[in-house]
Design an enzyme around this catalytic site. Structure first.
Site, PDB file in Angstrom:
ATOM      1  N   TRP A 235      -4.389  -5.602  -0.908  1.00 55.93           N
ATOM      2  CA  TRP A 235      -5.021  -6.268   0.227  1.00 55.93           C
ATOM      3  C   TRP A 235      -4.513  -5.836   1.594  1.00 55.93           C
ATOM      4  O   TRP A 235      -4.944  -6.363   2.605  1.00 55.93           O
ATOM      5  CB  TRP A 235      -4.880  -7.795   0.094  1.00 55.93           C
ATOM      6  CG  TRP A 235      -3.497  -8.288  -0.262  1.00 55.93           C
ATOM      7  CD1 TRP A 235      -3.078  -8.675  -1.509  1.00 55.93           C
ATOM      8  CD2 TRP A 235      -2.362  -8.425   0.595  1.00 55.93           C
ATOM      9  NE1 TRP A 235      -1.751  -9.053  -1.475  1.00 55.93           N
ATOM     10  CE2 TRP A 235      -1.283  -8.912  -0.190  1.00 55.93           C
ATOM     11  CE3 TRP A 235      -2.134  -8.191   1.956  1.00 55.93           C
ATOM     12  CZ2 TRP A 235      -0.008  -9.159   0.329  1.00 55.93           C
ATOM     13  CZ3 TRP A 235      -0.861  -8.445   2.468  1.00 55.93           C
ATOM     14  CH2 TRP A 235       0.171  -8.922   1.670  1.00 55.93           C
ATOM     15  N   ASN A 236      -3.575  -4.891   1.636  1.00 57.22           N
ATOM     16  CA  ASN A 236      -3.006  -4.593   2.966  1.00 57.22           C
ATOM     17  C   ASN A 236      -3.815  -3.573   3.767  1.00 57.22           C
ATOM     18  O   ASN A 236      -4.006  -3.739   4.972  1.00 57.22           O
ATOM     19  CB  ASN A 236      -1.530  -4.194   2.845  1.00 57.22           C
ATOM     20  CG  ASN A 236      -1.328  -2.966   1.993  1.00 57.22           C
ATOM     21  OD1 ASN A 236      -2.186  -2.596   1.195  1.00 57.22           O
ATOM     22  ND2 ASN A 236      -0.189  -2.332   2.139  1.00 57.22           N
TER      23      ASN A 236
ATOM     24  N   LYS B  74     -12.283  -1.725  -8.008  1.00 61.44           N
ATOM     25  CA  LYS B  74     -12.065  -3.174  -7.986  1.00 61.44           C
ATOM     26  C   LYS B  74     -11.057  -3.483  -6.879  1.00 61.44           C
ATOM     27  O   LYS B  74      -9.869  -3.211  -7.010  1.00 61.44           O
ATOM     28  CB  LYS B  74     -11.515  -3.680  -9.313  1.00 61.44           C
ATOM     29  CG  LYS B  74     -11.523  -5.201  -9.371  1.00 61.44           C
ATOM     30  CD  LYS B  74     -10.403  -5.802 -10.190  1.00 61.44           C
ATOM     31  CE  LYS B  74      -9.118  -5.969  -9.448  1.00 61.44           C
ATOM     32  NZ  LYS B  74      -9.094  -7.004  -8.400  1.00 61.44           N
ATOM     33  N   PRO B  75     -11.523  -4.075  -5.778  1.00 61.03           N
ATOM     34  CA  PRO B  75     -10.600  -4.418  -4.691  1.00 61.03           C
ATOM     35  C   PRO B  75      -9.802  -5.681  -5.007  1.00 61.03           C
ATOM     36  O   PRO B  75     -10.097  -6.400  -5.973  1.00 61.03           O
ATOM     37  CB  PRO B  75     -11.537  -4.653  -3.506  1.00 61.03           C
ATOM     38  CG  PRO B  75     -12.844  -5.041  -4.102  1.00 61.03           C
ATOM     39  CD  PRO B  75     -12.924  -4.367  -5.451  1.00 61.03           C
TER      40      PRO B  75
ATOM     41  N   GLY C 212      -0.608  -0.975  -5.777  1.00 67.75           N
ATOM     42  CA  GLY C 212      -0.248  -2.389  -5.762  1.00 67.75           C
ATOM     43  C   GLY C 212       1.243  -2.546  -5.988  1.00 67.75           C
ATOM     44  O   GLY C 212       2.020  -1.624  -5.709  1.00 67.75           O
ATOM     45  N   SER C 213       1.627  -3.684  -6.527  1.00 63.65           N
ATOM     46  CA  SER C 213       3.048  -3.992  -6.648  1.00 63.65           C
ATOM     47  C   SER C 213       3.664  -3.322  -7.888  1.00 63.65           C
ATOM     48  O   SER C 213       2.952  -2.922  -8.819  1.00 63.65           O
ATOM     49  CB  SER C 213       3.215  -5.507  -6.755  1.00 63.65           C
ATOM     50  OG  SER C 213       2.577  -5.957  -7.923  1.00 63.65           O
TER      51      SER C 213
ATOM     52  N   GLU D 209       0.633   4.012  -7.204  1.00 59.07           N
ATOM     53  CA  GLU D 209       1.251   3.960  -5.866  1.00 59.07           C
ATOM     54  C   GLU D 209       1.757   2.548  -5.686  1.00 59.07           C
ATOM     55  O   GLU D 209       0.972   1.620  -5.522  1.00 59.07           O
ATOM     56  CB  GLU D 209       0.217   4.307  -4.803  1.00 59.07           C
ATOM     57  CG  GLU D 209      -0.232   5.747  -4.900  1.00 59.07           C
ATOM     58  CD  GLU D 209      -1.455   6.026  -4.065  1.00 59.07           C
ATOM     59  OE1 GLU D 209      -1.730   5.264  -3.127  1.00 59.07           O
ATOM     60  OE2 GLU D 209      -2.143   6.997  -4.364  1.00 59.07           O
ATOM     61  N   LEU D 210       3.079   2.375  -5.711  1.00 58.96           N
ATOM     62  CA  LEU D 210       3.630   1.031  -5.839  1.00 58.96           C
ATOM     63  C   LEU D 210       4.452   0.636  -4.620  1.00 58.96           C
ATOM     64  O   LEU D 210       4.322   1.220  -3.556  1.00 58.96           O
ATOM     65  CB  LEU D 210       4.421   0.950  -7.152  1.00 58.96           C
ATOM     66  CG  LEU D 210       3.626   1.443  -8.382  1.00 58.96           C
ATOM     67  CD1 LEU D 210       4.454   1.371  -9.644  1.00 58.96           C
ATOM     68  CD2 LEU D 210       2.329   0.653  -8.558  1.00 58.96           C
TER      69      LEU D 210
ATOM     70  N   CYS E 292       3.343  -0.787   2.473  1.00 62.35           N
ATOM     71  CA  CYS E 292       4.265  -0.402   1.411  1.00 62.35           C
ATOM     72  C   CYS E 292       5.410   0.417   1.979  1.00 62.35           C
ATOM     73  O   CYS E 292       6.537   0.307   1.543  1.00 62.35           O
ATOM     74  CB  CYS E 292       3.520   0.395   0.343  1.00 62.35           C
ATOM     75  SG  CYS E 292       2.559   1.746   1.035  1.00 62.35           S
TER      76      CYS E 292
ATOM     77  N   GLU F 181      11.415  -6.305  -2.035  1.00 63.78           N
ATOM     78  CA  GLU F 181      10.318  -5.966  -1.124  1.00 63.78           C
ATOM     79  C   GLU F 181       9.754  -7.277  -0.580  1.00 63.78           C
ATOM     80  O   GLU F 181       9.133  -8.034  -1.306  1.00 63.78           O
ATOM     81  CB  GLU F 181       9.214  -5.209  -1.863  1.00 63.78           C
ATOM     82  CG  GLU F 181       8.096  -4.809  -0.920  1.00 63.78           C
ATOM     83  CD  GLU F 181       6.896  -4.174  -1.601  1.00 63.78           C
ATOM     84  OE1 GLU F 181       6.516  -4.600  -2.708  1.00 63.78           O
ATOM     85  OE2 GLU F 181       6.338  -3.231  -1.009  1.00 63.78           O
TER      86      GLU F 181
END
Ligand code: NAD
Length: 468
Positions: free
Chosen positions: A143-144, A167-168, A218-219, A240-241, A274, A371
């Site tokens: 969501w960022n 899928k957002p 995401g996370s 990509e975390l 991130c 984080e």
């Protein structure tokens, strides 16, 4: 309010039910997103699988379609940016920059070269390495930066000849639905599909047998779940975390001169990046002047609704994330943190948190060790550069880092010691198509950006001929 639809097989589709998307600046509804059913998800993947048969064949047609899609996005920048601000919270100027950036990326990607190599070509034979698409790509986004991250997946995946189901995040689905609605007018049905729903929909997509590649941002905990389910079917993944980027300040800098840049490297998008600076290591002798200089910048910042043109920082995106930031800051206070600016939620409606500069905590305190993904910056002092390097590296994260110095040779040698996908010198957050963007350790697997990002949507296919 615009009625948002999913894109499945080239059609604009509603669902049996919808869920509210909250505007973080007002806590009211920004809009409603269709809640994709299991049958609709299957239909989206089936459409993508079917479209792949012909989409993969004609590279020139793909390029032209992507150019046309870029024009369609450009024509709708204002509308998509407005939706992005309503659901994400960021200032409208930044949202506009994000959508324009995505359109520019699409345009530039349309002109990229798909690799083809000949490693042997002589009287006896020829070896060719052909780069082929995977098939259906599942793109899952946070969501960022919903639009930029969506485009960093969609554009290279499509140019490579794959088809996509995106899928957002359930916190920011609306701008992505609009983006895909716009783009799909330039694309054959099924080539690009968008579905909206909660986390369970993400899990259904990643386990779908017809998905061949998962591109996930995401996370770390969700990334680990994605890697686990992908392994059962050996689906290819790009992950990509999260990050917890250190900035190391060397002892030759002018603290007042670097403070504004260091501040924005941490607080842009209200710290929800991130690869934002999340902890600063400063030599003891510069500690007080640097803390004071950054706190002075922080205290001048206008926090507010992203639709107000004077706003510099918007709210935190969602209630859960706000609660997390509050809990981390309160915990740091209990452990003796000194608050130099901010330190609490703003006393008004909306998920606003004052830009916070704090010190007096150790590396093991959660606000430093985890984080935190919010508008908070802990500043820590160090005795020797070796101590700073060791502490910067003492985490499972390894996304970005930066070194701030006048002596560039020294900065370069420190940069080489840091475990991170990217180390910047005298800057942070600078992403470019001229370099891959990815993380080491728990910050991810694989890269986005430029030709490396394109390569992540292509598999090598060798034809090795013996001339008879
Ligand atoms: P998240 O992991 O909670 O969610 C990301 C996406 O995954 C959402 O669309 C969510 O619905 C979906 N999802 C959740 N559970 C799933 C599952 N089991 N299977 C498949 N999909 C699932 O992350 P978030 O809170 O939306 O985003 C913030 C995180 O993203 C931060 O950790 C941040 O560092 C990271 N991030 C990384 C990068 C990067 O490039 N490395 C960029 C931006 C954000």
């Amino acid at each position: 309010m615009t009625r948002h639809t999913m894109t499945i097989d080239g059609k604009q589709v509603e669902a049996g039910s919808s869920t509210a998307v909250i505007n973080p600046a007002t806590e009211g509804e920004a809009g409603r997103a269709p809640a994709c059913s299991a049958a609709q998800l299957d239909a989206a993947v089936a459409a993508a699988k079917n479209a792949f048969k012909s989409w993969r064949l004609d590279e020139e047609a793909r390029r032209q379609a992507l150019r046309n899609a870029a024009e369609l996005v450009q024509a709708r920048v204002a509308e998509i940016a407005n939706t992005l601000t309503l659901e994400q919270g960021k200032p409208l100027a930044h949202a506009t920059g994000e959508v324009m950036g995505a359109a520019a990326q699409l345009k530039a990607t349309a002109e990229m070269k798909i690799p083809y190599e000949v490693t042997r070509d002589d009287a006896k034979g020829k070896i060719e390495i052909i780069y082929k698409p995977y098939g259906v790509v599942a793109a899952i986004t946070p969501w960022n930066f919903p639009i930029l991250i969506a485009m960093s997946k969609i554009a290279p995946a499509l140019l490579a000849g794959n088809t996509v189901v995106i899928k957002p995040s359930p916190f920011t689905p609306l701008s992505t639905l609009e983006l895909v609605t716009a783009m799909s007018q330039a694309l054959p049905p099924g080539v690009l599909n968008a579905v909206s729903g909660d986390n369970a929909l993400g899990a259904q997509l990643t386990t779908h047998p017809d998905v061949r590649k998962i591109s996930f941002t995401g996370s770390v905990p969700t990334g680990m779940k994605v890697a686990e389910v992908a392994a059962h079917d050996l689906k290819r993944t790009t992950l990509e975390l999260g990050g917890n980027d250190p900035a190391i300040v060397l002892d030759d800098v002018d603290p007042v001169a670097i403070a504004p840049m260091l501040f924005w490297s941490s607080f842009m998008n209200s710290g929800q990046i991130c690869t934002a600076v999340k902890r600063v290591y400063v030599p003891e002798g510069l500690f007080e002047p640097l803390v004071n200089a950054i706190a002075a910048v922080a205290s001048q910042i206008k926090v507010g609704d992203g639709l107000d043109p004077t706003t510099q920082l918007g709210p935190i995106n969602n209630a859960m994330q706000l609660e997390r930031v509050i809990a981390l800051v309160e915990d740091a206070k209990k452990r003796g943190a000194r608050i130099h600016s901010g330190g609490s939620r703003l006393d008004r409606k909306g998920y606003f948190f004052a830009p916070t500069i704090l010190s007096g905590v150790g590396d093991d305190v959660p606000i430093v060790a985890e984080e935190q993904f919010g508008p908070v910056l802990p500043i820590l002092s160090y005795k020797s550069i070796d101590d700073a390097i060791e502490r910067a590296n003492a985490t499972q994260y390894g996304l970005g880092a930066s070194i701030w110095a006048k002596d560039l040779a020294r900065a370069h040698s420190v940069a080489q010691e840091i475990d991170a996908g990217t180390v910047w010198i005298n800057q942070h957050l600078a992403l470019t198509a001229n370099a891959p963007f990815g993380g080491c350790k728990h910050s991810g697997i694989g890269e986005a950006g430029g030709r490396w990002g394109l390569a992540s949507y292509l598999q090598k296919h060798v034809i090795n001929q013996r001339f008879v």
